[in-house]
Motif scaffolding. Structure first.
Motif, short mmCIF file in Angstrom:
data_model
loop_
_atom_site.label_atom_id
_atom_site.label_comp_id
_atom_site.label_asym_id
_atom_site.label_seq_id
_atom_site.Cartn_x
_atom_site.Cartn_y
_atom_site.Cartn_z
N PHE A 33 0.84 -1.20 0.00
CA PHE A 33 0.00 0.00 0.00
C PHE A 33 0.88 1.25 0.00
CE2 PHE A 33 -2.65 -3.21 1.93
CZ PHE A 33 -3.94 -2.91 1.54
N GLY A 34 0.44 2.27 -0.73
CA GLY A 34 1.14 3.54 -0.69
C GLY A 34 0.24 4.70 -1.08
N ASP A 35 0.31 5.78 -0.31
CA ASP A 35 -0.33 7.03 -0.70
C ASP A 35 0.73 7.83 -1.45
OD1 ASP A 35 1.35 7.88 1.37
OD2 ASP A 35 -0.29 8.34 2.74
N ARG A 36 0.52 9.10 -1.65
CA ARG A 36 1.49 9.90 -2.43
C ARG A 36 2.90 9.79 -1.84
NH1 ARG A 36 1.20 14.21 -6.09
NH2 ARG A 36 -1.04 14.39 -5.84
N GLU A 37 3.03 9.93 -0.53
CA GLU A 37 4.36 9.84 0.10
C GLU A 37 4.86 8.40 0.15
OE1 GLU A 37 1.68 11.25 1.93
OE2 GLU A 37 2.09 13.25 1.14
N GLY A 38 3.99 7.49 0.54
CA GLY A 38 4.38 6.08 0.68
C GLY A 38 4.76 5.44 -0.64
N ALA A 39 4.16 5.90 -1.73
CA ALA A 39 4.44 5.32 -3.05
C ALA A 39 5.92 5.47 -3.41
CB ALA A 39 3.56 5.97 -4.11
N GLN A 40 6.55 6.52 -2.91
CA GLN A 40 7.98 6.74 -3.19
C GLN A 40 8.85 5.60 -2.63
OE1 GLN A 40 8.86 10.14 -4.39
NE2 GLN A 40 6.69 10.51 -4.55
N TRP A 45 10.91 -1.91 -1.89
CA TRP A 45 10.42 -3.20 -1.37
C TRP A 45 10.20 -4.20 -2.50
CZ3 TRP A 45 10.16 -4.35 3.62
CH2 TRP A 45 10.07 -3.31 4.54
N ILE A 46 9.43 -3.78 -3.49
CA ILE A 46 8.92 -4.71 -4.49
C ILE A 46 10.00 -5.24 -5.41
CG2 ILE A 46 7.29 -5.00 -6.41
CD1 ILE A 46 6.11 -4.87 -3.48
N ARG A 47 10.90 -4.40 -5.85
CA ARG A 47 11.95 -4.87 -6.77
C ARG A 47 12.76 -6.01 -6.17
NH1 ARG A 47 13.80 -2.95 -11.37
NH2 ARG A 47 12.90 -0.90 -11.05
N PRO A 48 13.33 -5.87 -4.96
CA PRO A 48 14.11 -6.99 -4.42
C PRO A 48 13.26 -8.24 -4.12
CG PRO A 48 14.13 -5.12 -2.89
CD PRO A 48 13.44 -4.67 -4.13
N ILE A 49 12.01 -8.04 -3.70
CA ILE A 49 11.14 -9.19 -3.44
C ILE A 49 10.85 -9.92 -4.74
CG2 ILE A 49 8.82 -9.89 -2.72
CD1 ILE A 49 8.96 -7.55 -0.64
N ALA A 103 -0.97 2.75 7.60
CA ALA A 103 -0.26 3.82 8.29
C ALA A 103 0.14 4.85 7.23
CB ALA A 103 0.97 3.28 9.01
N ALA A 104 -0.46 6.03 7.27
CA ALA A 104 -0.29 7.05 6.24
C ALA A 104 1.14 7.55 6.11
CB ALA A 104 -1.23 8.22 6.52
N GLY A 105 1.47 7.99 4.89
CA GLY A 105 2.74 8.64 4.64
C GLY A 105 3.92 7.70 4.49
N LYS A 106 3.67 6.40 4.45
CA LYS A 106 4.77 5.44 4.27
C LYS A 106 4.26 4.19 3.58
CE LYS A 106 4.49 5.29 9.09
NZ LYS A 106 5.14 5.37 10.33
N ALA A 107 5.18 3.47 2.98
CA ALA A 107 4.82 2.19 2.37
C ALA A 107 4.37 1.24 3.47
CB ALA A 107 6.02 1.61 1.63
N ASN A 108 3.35 0.44 3.19
CA ASN A 108 2.88 -0.61 4.10
C ASN A 108 2.95 -1.90 3.30
OD1 ASN A 108 0.48 0.64 6.44
ND2 ASN A 108 1.91 1.87 5.28
N THR A 123 6.43 -1.34 7.63
CA THR A 123 6.08 -0.01 7.14
C THR A 123 7.33 0.84 6.97
OG1 THR A 123 5.73 0.84 9.37
CG2 THR A 123 3.79 -0.02 8.24
N GLY A 124 7.19 1.86 6.14
CA GLY A 124 8.29 2.79 5.91
C GLY A 124 9.18 2.33 4.79
N PRO A 125 10.35 2.96 4.67
CA PRO A 125 11.27 2.57 3.61
C PRO A 125 11.86 1.19 3.88
CG PRO A 125 12.19 4.38 4.92
CD PRO A 125 10.82 4.10 5.44
N ALA A 126 12.20 0.48 2.81
CA ALA A 126 12.84 -0.83 2.95
C ALA A 126 14.24 -0.65 3.52
CB ALA A 126 12.91 -1.52 1.60
N THR A 127 14.60 -1.52 4.43
CA THR A 127 15.97 -1.58 4.96
C THR A 127 16.42 -3.03 4.82
OG1 THR A 127 15.29 -2.16 7.21
CG2 THR A 127 15.46 0.21 6.69
N PRO A 128 17.71 -3.29 4.88
CA PRO A 128 18.16 -4.69 4.79
C PRO A 128 17.51 -5.57 5.87
CG PRO A 128 20.02 -3.21 4.47
CD PRO A 128 18.85 -2.35 4.87
N GLU A 129 17.35 -5.04 7.09
CA GLU A 129 16.75 -5.83 8.17
C GLU A 129 15.28 -6.14 7.89
OE1 GLU A 129 18.24 -2.73 8.77
OE2 GLU A 129 20.20 -3.61 9.25
N LYS A 130 14.53 -5.15 7.44
CA LYS A 130 13.11 -5.37 7.12
C LYS A 130 12.96 -6.34 5.96
CE LYS A 130 11.48 -0.80 8.64
NZ LYS A 130 10.92 0.48 8.14
N LEU A 131 13.80 -6.19 4.93
CA LEU A 131 13.74 -7.10 3.79
C LEU A 131 14.05 -8.54 4.23
CD1 LEU A 131 15.25 -4.95 0.93
CD2 LEU A 131 12.97 -5.97 0.96
#
Length: 142
Positions: A33-40, A45-49, A103-108, A123-131
């Motif tokens: 999920f992404g709104d205007r900010e989260g879509a950035q 996330w998606i490319r590495p997955i 959660a608004a303003g970030k990728a979910n 949520t938020g930007p992808a990090t190595p730990e989250k990935l």
């Protein structure tokens, strides 16, 4: 602890195709999920997955568009069509977004198993730990 059940839904993409997400299904699902900010943050996330799991998982990008007035929805759809060649589900009403606790303003990014149980939400930007958490969750399902 009781697992949370994923909401089933039906949305249209920017090309007018209706997509239904119902369980059980053949593959695990990733809902991004992404709104205007989260879509950035979505591509991080998606490319590495996708590079790691390819077609063994269903990936659904969902644009959070409940702030778009009805008068401008056609324009928004045309912008998605022009700029993004892969399907993006458009949630103008915000019903699906709300059922998943966006959660608004970030990728979910939500991992759902074949039976419709939510396994993980990041949520938020992808990090190595989250990935790595996403990879482990998906590997446990494949």
């Amino acid at each position: 602890m009781k697992k949370e059940r994923a909401a089933e839904f039906e949305l249209e993409d920017q090309f007018g195709k209706r997509v239904t997400c119902r369980f059980p299904k053949n593959r695990p699902s990733i809902l991004a999920f992404g709104d205007r900010e989260g879509a950035q943050q979505i591509e991080g996330w998606i490319r590495p997955i996708y590079e790691r799991f390819g077609p063994s998982v269903d990936i659904h990008g969902i644009a959070v568009l409940r702030e778009v007035p009805a008068l401008f929805r056609g324009f928004a759809r045309s912008q998605f069509r022009r700029r993004i060649k892969y399907p993006v589900l458009l949630d103008f009403e915000g019903d699906v977004t709300e059922r998943y606790g966006y959660a608004a303003g970030k990728a979910n990014v939500i991992i759902v198993d074949r039976n419709g149980e939510i396994l993980l939400k990041e949520t938020g930007p992808a990090t190595p730990e989250k990935l790595q958490r996403i990879y482990r969750a998906l590997e446990s399902l494949l």
